[in-house]
Scaffold this motif. Structure first.
Motif, PDB file in Angstrom:
ATOM      1  N   ALA A   1       2.762  25.976 108.945  1.00 50.09           N
ATOM      2  CA  ALA A   1       2.994  26.651 107.661  1.00 50.09           C
ATOM      3  C   ALA A   1       2.817  28.162 107.825  1.00 50.09           C
ATOM      4  CB  ALA A   1       2.040  26.105 106.595  1.00 50.09           C
ATOM      5  N   ARG A   2       1.844  28.559 108.637  1.00 49.12           N
ATOM      6  CA  ARG A   2       1.654  29.989 108.909  1.00 49.12           C
ATOM      7  C   ARG A   2       2.904  30.563 109.565  1.00 49.12           C
ATOM      8  NH1 ARG A   2      -1.592  30.594 113.763  1.00 49.12           N
ATOM      9  NH2 ARG A   2       0.497  30.213 114.492  1.00 49.12           N
ATOM     10  N   ASP A   3       3.457  29.830 110.526  1.00 48.48           N
ATOM     11  CA  ASP A   3       4.715  30.239 111.171  1.00 48.48           C
ATOM     12  C   ASP A   3       5.829  30.412 110.148  1.00 48.48           C
ATOM     13  OD1 ASP A   3       3.947  30.348 113.771  1.00 48.48           O
ATOM     14  OD2 ASP A   3       4.740  28.367 114.330  1.00 48.48           O
ATOM     15  N   ASP A   4       5.983  29.392 109.299  1.00 49.82           N
ATOM     16  CA  ASP A   4       7.059  29.408 108.291  1.00 49.82           C
ATOM     17  C   ASP A   4       6.932  30.628 107.372  1.00 49.82           C
ATOM     18  OD1 ASP A   4       8.028  27.043 109.264  1.00 49.82           O
ATOM     19  OD2 ASP A   4       7.544  25.827 107.501  1.00 49.82           O
ATOM     20  N   PHE A   5       5.721  30.846 106.862  1.00 51.30           N
ATOM     21  CA  PHE A   5       5.511  31.974 105.938  1.00 51.30           C
ATOM     22  C   PHE A   5       5.739  33.301 106.661  1.00 51.30           C
ATOM     23  CE2 PHE A   5       2.871  29.080 103.176  1.00 51.30           C
ATOM     24  CZ  PHE A   5       3.585  29.287 102.011  1.00 51.30           C
TER      25      PHE A   5
ATOM     26  N   PHE B   1       5.790  18.721 106.347  1.00 53.99           N
ATOM     27  CA  PHE B   1       5.754  19.649 107.487  1.00 53.99           C
ATOM     28  C   PHE B   1       6.219  21.051 107.108  1.00 53.99           C
ATOM     29  CE2 PHE B   1       5.799  15.520 109.713  1.00 53.99           C
ATOM     30  CZ  PHE B   1       4.627  15.672 110.437  1.00 53.99           C
ATOM     31  N   PRO B   2       7.444  21.223 106.633  1.00 50.34           N
ATOM     32  CA  PRO B   2       7.875  22.588 106.299  1.00 50.34           C
ATOM     33  C   PRO B   2       7.235  23.057 104.987  1.00 50.34           C
ATOM     34  CG  PRO B   2       9.633  21.010 105.814  1.00 50.34           C
ATOM     35  CD  PRO B   2       8.480  20.218 106.359  1.00 50.34           C
ATOM     36  N   ILE B   3       7.168  24.377 104.804  1.00 50.24           N
ATOM     37  CA  ILE B   3       6.595  24.874 103.543  1.00 50.24           C
ATOM     38  C   ILE B   3       7.543  24.605 102.383  1.00 50.24           C
ATOM     39  CG2 ILE B   3       5.154  26.635 104.610  1.00 50.24           C
ATOM     40  CD1 ILE B   3       7.276  28.721 103.642  1.00 50.24           C
ATOM     41  N   GLY B   4       8.823  24.375 102.710  1.00 48.73           N
ATOM     42  CA  GLY B   4       9.772  23.962 101.689  1.00 48.73           C
ATOM     43  C   GLY B   4      10.196  25.087 100.764  1.00 48.73           C
ATOM     44  N   VAL B   5      11.143  24.760  99.914  1.00 52.59           N
ATOM     45  CA  VAL B   5      11.612  25.735  98.919  1.00 52.59           C
ATOM     46  C   VAL B   5      10.448  26.135  98.016  1.00 52.59           C
ATOM     47  CG1 VAL B   5      13.179  26.092  96.975  1.00 52.59           C
ATOM     48  CG2 VAL B   5      13.960  24.849  99.002  1.00 52.59           C
ATOM     49  N   GLU B   6       9.565  25.170  97.747  1.00 51.12           N
ATOM     50  CA  GLU B   6       8.441  25.472  96.855  1.00 51.12           C
ATOM     51  C   GLU B   6       7.507  26.518  97.467  1.00 51.12           C
ATOM     52  OE1 GLU B   6       9.319  22.480  97.918  1.00 51.12           O
ATOM     53  OE2 GLU B   6       7.712  21.695  99.184  1.00 51.12           O
ATOM     54  N   GLY B   7       7.343  26.467  98.790  1.00 57.08           N
ATOM     55  CA  GLY B   7       6.515  27.470  99.459  1.00 57.08           C
ATOM     56  C   GLY B   7       7.157  28.848  99.378  1.00 57.08           C
ATOM     57  N   MET B   8       8.455  28.866  99.615  1.00 56.97           N
ATOM     58  CA  MET B   8       9.195  30.126  99.549  1.00 56.97           C
ATOM     59  C   MET B   8       9.141  30.709  98.133  1.00 56.97           C
ATOM     60  SD  MET B   8      12.508  31.143  98.458  1.00 56.97           S
ATOM     61  CE  MET B   8      13.784  29.923  98.800  1.00 56.97           C
ATOM     62  N   VAL B   9       9.375  29.838  97.160  1.00 57.03           N
ATOM     63  CA  VAL B   9       9.393  30.272  95.756  1.00 57.03           C
ATOM     64  C   VAL B   9       8.020  30.820  95.344  1.00 57.03           C
ATOM     65  CG1 VAL B   9       9.370  29.290  93.425  1.00 57.03           C
ATOM     66  CG2 VAL B   9      11.317  28.864  94.950  1.00 57.03           C
ATOM     67  N   ALA B  10       6.965  30.118  95.722  1.00 54.90           N
ATOM     68  CA  ALA B  10       5.618  30.570  95.339  1.00 54.90           C
ATOM     69  C   ALA B  10       5.323  31.928  95.961  1.00 54.90           C
ATOM     70  CB  ALA B  10       4.572  29.538  95.763  1.00 54.90           C
ATOM     71  N   GLY B  11       5.681  32.078  97.224  1.00 58.06           N
ATOM     72  CA  GLY B  11       5.440  33.353  97.911  1.00 58.06           C
ATOM     73  C   GLY B  11       6.216  34.492  97.287  1.00 58.06           C
ATOM     74  N   ARG B  12       7.479  34.233  96.977  1.00 58.11           N
ATOM     75  CA  ARG B  12       8.305  35.308  96.412  1.00 58.11           C
ATOM     76  C   ARG B  12       7.895  35.663  94.982  1.00 58.11           C
ATOM     77  NH1 ARG B  12      14.551  34.144  97.702  1.00 58.11           N
ATOM     78  NH2 ARG B  12      14.782  36.104  96.560  1.00 58.11           N
ATOM     79  N   LEU B  13       7.618  34.641  94.187  1.00 57.42           N
ATOM     80  CA  LEU B  13       7.203  34.919  92.805  1.00 57.42           C
ATOM     81  C   LEU B  13       5.865  35.669  92.783  1.00 57.42           C
ATOM     82  CD1 LEU B  13       8.152  31.568  91.000  1.00 57.42           C
ATOM     83  CD2 LEU B  13       9.288  33.786  90.718  1.00 57.42           C
ATOM     84  N   ALA B  14       4.994  35.302  93.697  1.00 57.12           N
ATOM     85  CA  ALA B  14       3.693  35.980  93.752  1.00 57.12           C
ATOM     86  C   ALA B  14       3.885  37.444  94.139  1.00 57.12           C
ATOM     87  CB  ALA B  14       2.770  35.280  94.751  1.00 57.12           C
ATOM     88  N   ARG B  15       4.821  37.703  95.032  1.00 53.27           N
ATOM     89  CA  ARG B  15       5.070  39.089  95.439  1.00 53.27           C
ATOM     90  C   ARG B  15       5.726  39.875  94.295  1.00 53.27           C
ATOM     91  NH1 ARG B  15       7.861  40.280 101.166  1.00 53.27           N
ATOM     92  NH2 ARG B  15       9.646  39.452 100.041  1.00 53.27           N
ATOM     93  N   MET B  16       6.661  39.223  93.595  1.00 54.95           N
ATOM     94  CA  MET B  16       7.344  39.894  92.487  1.00 54.95           C
ATOM     95  C   MET B  16       6.383  40.276  91.371  1.00 54.95           C
ATOM     96  SD  MET B  16      10.663  37.367  92.324  1.00 54.95           S
ATOM     97  CE  MET B  16      11.603  38.028  90.958  1.00 54.95           C
TER      98      MET B  16
END
Lengths: 214, 705
Positions: free
Chosen positions: B198-202, B228-243
């Motif tokens: 997950a660290r790799d993915d992020f 295994f993958p962080i998934g779309v949900e991981g991507m979405v959470a990261g991006r929304l948190a940054r926004m």
């Protein structure tokens, strides 16, 4: 609502859950809530809201006794007891799994009866005495159900565990000497995906036996 | 090469040790990802396509953005959606209810496209093409004529078509993630089977240095291969948190979990198999296909377990694409499908050859381990005494039957795994590794093995796992966690103890090489009177700490397991209901580290296998292109009333070292159960789930009941 008077009666046929909740906020069926002494307040309208439920939402202060402690919390009529205890009060031991009354992970004991907190509205809990998993043990000592669950490895991931424990507590409160069949029936509203059922039965039977059952 | 002590000399390994994180779990204090609540945290929700296949002409997010409770709206960069449930956009709002409302305010202009949601529709020549690579990818083939000739020459030959359905992982904790940015650093709590992955993915997604990330998964509510993958949900959470500059929590709903978080592919297997007059398998022919959704393969091993000469095997396999969520690895990927087809066809061939199905298996099974296990299981279930000699011959409407099925799995260990052990001057010990406990019990195994290696009580030790800032440990998949982590713990423990002995030896005036530690007392093996208690020894460290990081070593683990299960069922020929009565599950996994958690994991595998065979079914509607049962009421899994008696036999083989156990027990149930049903009613069930309507239909076709 013709059934009126009780805010825990099922919505009338043809009324969606959303519509029902929305209605409660606008006062269509909100009298039920008010008649039980709930405080309804108008939302502070800061900006014009788009056409959503939010613009009709009122809030109410709900007072509950949870695990022996009084809580007063402002809730929206659409908020479930599960949501309020987890996200607003931070009692996260109770788990959200299906959120439609199918799996039992959110089981708490309300006024002496096990309920699915995901299908119980927070406003229904006004004035209620509630026990959640955090209140099962006291004085830093595990409850006999908790001890038995650990000893018999009655879980794997542990996500269904608080719900099973609360359902078992309710069952044994009413039938302290429950046998295996009664335990299976009593816990049939709870699901475990890891498949730890045989150990849940062993733990439950041990506690039932300790209380002088069969 | 590193070695384990003799099994009977071990004090913490091979025992029934209750989980050390059990108290946290039963008290509700264990913090899962979903339980993370941070100040000012927002809730993210994902807008998903209601359509099976469509172009996105235009998206208008402005009404959602106007909602005062909404803090960010994110549009995912895509023009086509290819299954109902595919992600389109996301919002972050001050409550989950408002986030959900806001999703309803996003206006998407779709151009609907034709779709297919069943394998058969997708394979029709006139079917709409739903993927650039076509709807079906075939592979294999060759050898066909030769194998058909061998089949024709066989003394006995049978053919049949067997079918398994799509199964959803259905972890009780749905895919969940909380992301929090602190300047250019990202902290992510995520329900994952691999904190380092997950660290790799992020890191890749946000182009961050890996040192800028911390991924945390202290407790998780099941994975079964879907996490295994962080998934779309991981991507979405990261991006929304940054926004938004605020922490964002994204929890998939149960429905989203069914639609878009992975599944086990289906299989449709047309099989022909032959044997000689003595019962030895001579040839195996299979043409099969299955669907892993829109773009994942549906491969499974076949022939399975039983030995067919390599040159006598013909296989052609098709991966069929349909407009549905993609498959992901699911507990023993492929094996249950391969097992189901093989176990049924083997049973049919044994009957044709006039042989006992168990004897027939023993004749064709090359595994010595399983030969022994068959005998154990047969004795426990009463195979020779209680099984119907003539299937379906019991009088009355409710009939019992017994069946058998096998399995095999690899497991093994990953040599990149590292473990850190610190011994503090007060005698306390910390053992740390960046593995994660899906519910398998690895945290407890780490604890036990550390105690065993050091020779000290478990109470002296604290475990620290589930964070990417801890020493590297591999993702938890393929039943490899135990084989990876346990040898590294033992090795680090051995090395840490050597350092402790070096401190103690001059004080006791003995050779460090003669020292041993047992039950918290260090003493010389040459003179027991020269001894010191662990805590007193640790005090000799003064203010120093013994800190050792060591990795996996050879000699403490192996790979490759057998296993078989015998199942007794009761079938009501009037209602069609199948009730498993008893399961005998015989499994080997090398050195059994914890008898209590291992037995539980076998229970779980058996039950999940039975669920698949009897209850679970992702049902797609051809008219709407959507899944009709994305909830726990209509997608059934077993409850308390469905559980048979399960007798677990742990075929302990300590001389082999440790091997993982997660996947093996889920493999045998479906085939064993189908064979038991045949033995009960004399009618073959060729498709799972074996629901009452299918049983009644099969009985009616036979002219029975």
């Amino acid at each position: 609502m013709k059934e009126g008077g009780k805010n825990n009666s099922p919505p009338a046929k043809g009324l969606t859950r959303r519509g029902f909740l929305k209605g409660m906020g606008t006062g269509l069926v909100g009298t039920a809530a008010l008649s039980q002494g709930l405080l309804a307040r108008e939302t502070e309208e800061k900006a014009p809201l788009p056409d959503t439920q939010s613009k009709d939402i009122t809030r109410a202060a709900v007072t509950m006794n949870i695990n022996g402690k009084p809580y007063t919390v402002e809730v929206e009529p659409r908020e479930t007891l599960l949501y309020v205890i987890r996200e607003k009060l931070g009692l996260t031991g109770t788990k959200a799994v299906c959120e439609r009354g199918e799996c039992g992970a959110c089981t708490v004991i309300m006024n002496g009866k096990a309920v699915y907190s995901c299908t119980t509205l927070a406003i229904e809990a006004h004035g209620a005495r509630i026990t959640t998993i955090e209140g099962l043990s006291s004085g830093g000592k595990l409850h006999p159900i908790q001890e038995a669950f650990v000893r018999h490895d009655a879980f794997q991931c542990g996500f269904c565990t608080p719900g099973f424990e609360m359902a078992l507590k309710d069952l044994l409160d009413k039938n302290p000497g429950a046998d295996l069949e009664q335990i299976k029936k009593g816990l049939s509203g709870n699901l475990c995906r890891c498949g730890s059922y045989p150990n849940i039965f062993k733990a439950a039977l041990e506690v039932a036996g300790a209380k002088g059952g069969k | 090469m590193a070695k384990w002590k003799p099994f009977d000399k071990m004090k913490y390994i091979g025992r029934e040790i209750p989980r050390t994180d059990g108290p946290e779990k039963v008290k509700g204090t264990a913090k899962y990802t979903q339980d993370i609540n941070l100040p000012e945290m927002l809730y993210g929700k994902i807008l998903r396509s209601p359509h099976a296949h469509a172009y996105i002409r235009h998206i208008d997010i402005s009404p959602a953005e106007k909602h005062p409770g909404v803090k960010a709206v994110l549009v995912l960069d895509k023009y086509t959606v290819r299954y109902s449930g595919e992600e389109i956009a996301a919002v972050a709002a001050i409550s989950p209810d408002i986030a959900e409302e806001a999703l309803g305010l996003i206006k998407v202009d779709f151009e609907l496209l034709p779709f297919v949601v069943t394998e058969e529709e997708a394979m029709k020549p006139e079917a709409p093409r739903i993927h650039e690579q076509g709807n079906v990818s075939w592979n294999g083939g060759g050898n066909k004529e030769k194998v058909e000739k061998l089949l024709a020459e066989s003394a006995y030959m049978v053919e049949d078509t067997l079918r398994t359905q799509v199964q959803v992982h259905n972890t009780l904790e749905t895919h969940s993630v909380v992301c929090q940015w602190e300047n250019d650093k990202l902290k992510a709590w995520i329900s994952t089977q691999g904190v380092h992955g997950a660290r790799d993915d992020f890191a890749k997604l946000f182009e961050l240095g890996q040192d800028k990330l911390e991924v945390i998964c202290e407790y998780m509510g099941g994975g079964f291969g879907s996490k295994f993958p962080i998934g779309v949900e991981g991507m979405v959470a990261g991006r929304l948190a940054r926004m938004t500059g605020k922490p964002v929590k994204v929890i998939l709903t149960r429905k989203e979990e069914y639609l878009a978080a992975g599944n086990r592919p289906s299989s449709i297997q047309k099989i022909k198999i032959g044997c000689d007059s003595k019962g030895k398998l001579t040839a195996f022919w299979i043409e099969d296909y299955g669907t892993g959704g829109i773009n994942a393969d549906a491969w499974f091993p076949s022939p399975y377990v039983y030995k067919v000469p390599r040159e006598a095997i013909y296989r052609r396999h098709g991966d069929v694409r349909i407009n549905a969520g993609e498959a992901r690895p699911q507990r023993a990927p492929g094996h249950p499908q391969g097992q189901f087809g093989m176990e049924i066809i083997i049973d049919e061939l044994a009957e044709k050859a006039g042989m006992d199905p168990l004897e027939f298996r023993m004749l064709n099974d090359p595994s010595e381990t399983r030969q022994r296990q068959y005998k154990i299981g047969a004795q426990k279930i009463g195979w020779y005494e209680r099984r119907n000699k003539v299937p379906g011959s019991q009088p009355g409407p409710v009939k019992r039957g017994i069946g058998v099925g096998s399995g095999t799995w690899g497991g093994g260990g990953d040599n990149s795994t590292k473990v850190q052990i610190d011994i503090y001057p007060d005698g306390k010990v910390k053992v740390a590794t960046g593995t994660q406990d899906l519910g398998t019990g690895i945290r407890t195994l780490v604890h036990q093995v550390c105690a065993e290696a050091l020779g000290i009580p478990m109470e002296y030790i604290a475990t620290d796992i589930g964070r990417s800032t801890l020493p590297f440990s591999t993702a938890s998949g393929g039943s490899m966690t135990t084989g990876s982590v346990v040898p590294a713990v033992k090795n680090a423990g051995d090395k840490a103890l050597e350092q402790m002995f070096a401190v103690v030896a001059p004080v006791l005036k003995v050779e460090a090489g003669d020292l041993v530690c047992e039950e918290g007392v260090i003493f010389s093996s040459k003179d027991r009177s020269r001894s010191i208690k662990w805590k007193e020894a640790a005090a000799l460290l003064g203010s120093k700490v013994i800190s050792v990081t060591e990795g996996w070593v050879e000699g403490l683990s192996s790979s490759g397991v057998a296993g078989c299960q015998f199942i007794e069922v009761e079938v009501d020929t009037e209602t069609g209901r199948i009730k498993p009565v008893k399961v005998v599950a015989v499994h080997d996994f090398g050195l059994a580290v914890n008898m209590l958690t291992s037995r539980n994991q076998i229970y779980g595998g058996v039950i999940m296998g039975l669920d698949w065979a009897l209850l679970e079914d992702r049902t797609m509607d051809s008219n709407t292109g959507t899944m009709v049962n994305p909830n726990m009421e209509n997608y059934k899994i077993a409850g308390t009333l469905d559980i048979p008696e399960i007798e677990v036999v742990i075929d302990n083989m300590p001389e082999r070292g440790v091997i993982g156990l997660g996947e093996p027990p889920v493999i045998p149930p479906a085939g064993a159960l189908a064979n038991a049903v045949y033995n009960a009613i004399g009618v073959r069930m060729r498709s799972i789930p074996m629901t009452p309507d299918r049983v009644l239909e099969a009985l009616a076709k036979k002219g029975g009941a």
